[in-house]
Scaffold this motif. Structure first.
Motif, mmCIF file in Angstrom:
data_model
loop_
_atom_site.group_PDB
_atom_site.id
_atom_site.type_symbol
_atom_site.label_atom_id
_atom_site.label_comp_id
_atom_site.label_asym_id
_atom_site.label_seq_id
_atom_site.Cartn_x
_atom_site.Cartn_y
_atom_site.Cartn_z
ATOM 1 N N VAL A 268 38.271 43.861 51.299
ATOM 2 C CA VAL A 268 38.851 43.989 52.633
ATOM 3 C C VAL A 268 40.266 43.413 52.655
ATOM 4 O O VAL A 268 41.183 44.003 53.257
ATOM 5 N N ASN B 254 42.474 45.992 50.913
ATOM 6 C CA ASN B 254 42.633 47.200 51.722
ATOM 7 C C ASN B 254 43.526 46.950 52.930
ATOM 8 O O ASN B 254 44.368 47.785 53.280
ATOM 9 N N ARG B 255 43.332 45.804 53.569
ATOM 10 C CA ARG B 255 44.133 45.500 54.753
ATOM 11 C C ARG B 255 45.605 45.324 54.388
ATOM 12 O O ARG B 255 46.495 45.786 55.117
ATOM 13 N N LYS B 256 45.864 44.687 53.270
ATOM 14 C CA LYS B 256 47.248 44.506 52.834
ATOM 15 C C LYS B 256 47.910 45.853 52.563
ATOM 16 O O LYS B 256 49.049 46.108 52.991
ATOM 17 N N VAL C 61 40.535 37.463 57.192
ATOM 18 C CA VAL C 61 39.319 38.070 56.647
ATOM 19 C C VAL C 61 38.261 36.994 56.486
ATOM 20 O O VAL C 61 38.482 35.969 55.827
ATOM 21 N N SER D 204 38.752 48.863 62.099
ATOM 22 C CA SER D 204 38.295 48.163 60.901
ATOM 23 C C SER D 204 37.938 49.140 59.792
ATOM 24 O O SER D 204 38.249 48.902 58.615
ATOM 25 N N GLN E 75 41.468 50.288 58.356
ATOM 26 C CA GLN E 75 42.322 49.342 57.640
ATOM 27 C C GLN E 75 41.559 48.460 56.657
ATOM 28 O O GLN E 75 42.122 48.022 55.653
ATOM 29 N N ASP E 76 40.283 48.199 56.915
ATOM 30 C CA ASP E 76 39.523 47.296 56.052
ATOM 31 C C ASP E 76 38.686 48.018 55.006
ATOM 32 O O ASP E 76 38.380 47.442 53.955
#
Length: 504
Positions: free
Chosen positions: A488, A491-493, A455, A355, A358-359
């Motif tokens: 988040v 950032n995750r994308k 999310v 996390s 990636q987050d």
């Protein structure tokens, strides 16, 4: 030298070549009074015989000042008696100061030198983030404060294009708590429209009642039946239950409010699973009145885990200054020990590391792990879990190159603010991590569910029935939950896109 007669007009003087010559400036000796003038034009031998010393180095005598420099003053030289008196006075002053220092009482409020040095040497937490894009909160605060963004005269310099604007769902929660109030305060004046499209899953009638109660009427809400009818220019409301005859009872626990909260949550999760929402923010629910045949869970996290078919997840409390995850979560204290296993701790650490990468955009996260027992077991005197379970696991992860440290005693760890040196902290059980977290970052804290394919965030407070409907609730945590959900999701994308590109 050529001189001008008194009766001649002020003609510019010329040199031998005929060009004008500037007027001569008076010399310093001419601009200052002579020695006789300073002493009242008395003859030198009639003045008072005061010993003096000549500070000049050019050898001129007192009466023969150089015409090109100002005459220097003379410093009287004290006689022998004056010198002895001054020396004795200095010795008396020194002895008096020494006596005062010896008789001075120590200051009990003054911190020891080693404590001050420890604070000075303690660095702030370093983040190895490669994400240089400003966070959603920084975009909102680029010119003014959050509370001033409702002013119609304020214009932000950064807007997110509609194609990049995320759709953020917000479930109403228990409408007799502070959920509706903090949602309305966070979204008033459509101030979040610059960075996202908010969609409230609740009731237009309930929200209008709270708008009137809280005097938040100077902005519009867009009613929609489905997610496909929302407007990207307004705050949207999707009504989630058919019975509109219910009235609000702020501060009261009613079964109607619990079932309405479940209807809102179910509808929002459905759109989240279908990819129509980029993130979900959940307002507080009452874990008692929401219980039914469809909802037999201790909270949002467990319900979402079932809906997304996730075997495990991580309760991750995050703020600007501190991130805390817990191993056992919503588990009774009597069953904590049996749930603290090597496999479970390793799984939570893995989810936390993933996390953070990636987050939150941290390439090499640094994690602190707390002990289970008081003082982290005191080398086995107060418990063996640290020696038998935690330390061997951390040693194995360190050998693999992971930055994990501990186990630390929880009281000293938070008391000395050692958490500032780490990107996140893993606590063994709920209260061990959440009590210090809420003491440090209650108003800005956010509950984030890590390890989920979607999310989800929420404020770190509950329904707060005691202040519901009184216009006393602070919306800061709700705002932070929305900001965190946006950041988040972005950032995750980006992380998944980079990871997919690296595999090609």
């Amino acid at each position: 030298m050529e001189q001008r007669q008194p009766n001649e007009p002020n003609q510019p003087r010329t040199n031998s070549s005929g060009s004008p010559k500037p007027d001569a400036k008076p010399t310093p000796a001419q601009s200052q009074p002579s020695t006789e003038q300073r002493h009242g034009n008395q003859p030198r031998n009639n003045r008072q015989n005061v010993p003096y010393q000549d500070n000049r180095t050019d050898g001129n005598t007192a009466g023969n000042a150089s015409p090109n420099r100002p005459e220097r003053s003379f410093k009287p030289v004290p006689n022998q008696n004056q010198r002895e008196n001054r020396q004795q006075t200095g010795r008396n002053d020194e002895q008096r100061s020494k006596n005062q220092r010896e008789n001075r009482q120590p200051n009990n409020n003054q911190r020891p030198n080693e404590a001050r040095q420890r604070d000075d040497a303690r660095p702030d937490r370093e983040r190895n983030s490669t994400n240089n894009r400003p966070s959603s909160r920084e975009v909102m605060l680029s010119e003014t404060s959050v509370r001033d963004l409702g002013n119609s005269n304020v214009q932000s310099t950064e807007y997110v294009g509609r194609e990049d604007r995320l759709v953020i769902g917000i479930s109403l929660g228990d409408y007799n708590g502070i959920g509706p109030e903090v949602i309305l305060k966070a979204l008033q004046y459509n101030r979040l429209q610059k960075i996202c499209t908010p969609v409230i899953y609740g009731s237009m009638r309930i929200l209008n009642r709270y708008r009137n109660l809280l005097n938040l009427k100077d902005w519009n809400l867009n009613g929609a039946q489905t997610i496909g009818q929302i407007s990207h220019k307004l705050t949207n409301v999707i009504t989630c239950w058919p019975d509109q005859n219910q009235d609000i009872q702020p501060g009261q626990v009613t079964p109607e409010a619990g079932q309405a909260a479940l209807s809102c949550l179910r509808r929002a999760v459905e759109d989240l699973k279908n990819g129509k929402l980029d993130a979900l923010v959940t307002a507080p629910i009452n874990k008692y009145n929401i219980q039914s045949e469809e909802f037999k869970f201790p909270g949002h996290t467990e319900y979402l885990a079932q809906e997304f078919d996730v075997q495990d997840n991580l309760m991750f409390m995050v703020s600007e200054t501190l991130r805390v995850g817990v191993v056992t979560g919503h588990v009774p204290l009597g069953r904590v020990r049996q749930n603290v296993t090597r496999e479970r701790i390793a799984q939570k650490l893995h989810m936390m590391m993933q996390s953070l990468k990636q987050d939150f955009g941290i390439d090499k996260p640094k994690i602190a792990v707390l002990g289970l027992n008081p003082h982290a077991g005191e080398e086995g005197l107060l418990g063996n879990e640290e020696q038998d379970i935690i330390k061997p696991l951390l040693a194995e992860l360190i050998n693999k190159g992971e930055l994990v440290f501990g186990p630390y005693p929880a009281d000293g760890f938070f008391g000395t603010r050692a958490y500032k040196k780490f990107d996140a902290v893993l606590a063994m059980y709920h209260d061990q991590g959440l009590i210090p977290f809420k003491a440090i970052a209650f108003e800005e804290g956010v509950n984030f569910t890590a390890g989920m394919p979607a999310v989800r965030t929420s404020p770190d407070h509950g329904t707060a029935y005691d202040i519901a409907g009184k216009n006393l609730a602070d919306e800061t945590s709700m705002l932070q939950a929305i900001y965190t959900a946006i950041d988040v999701a972005r950032n995750r994308k980006e992380f998944l896109e980079l990871e997919a590109g690296a595999l090609k």
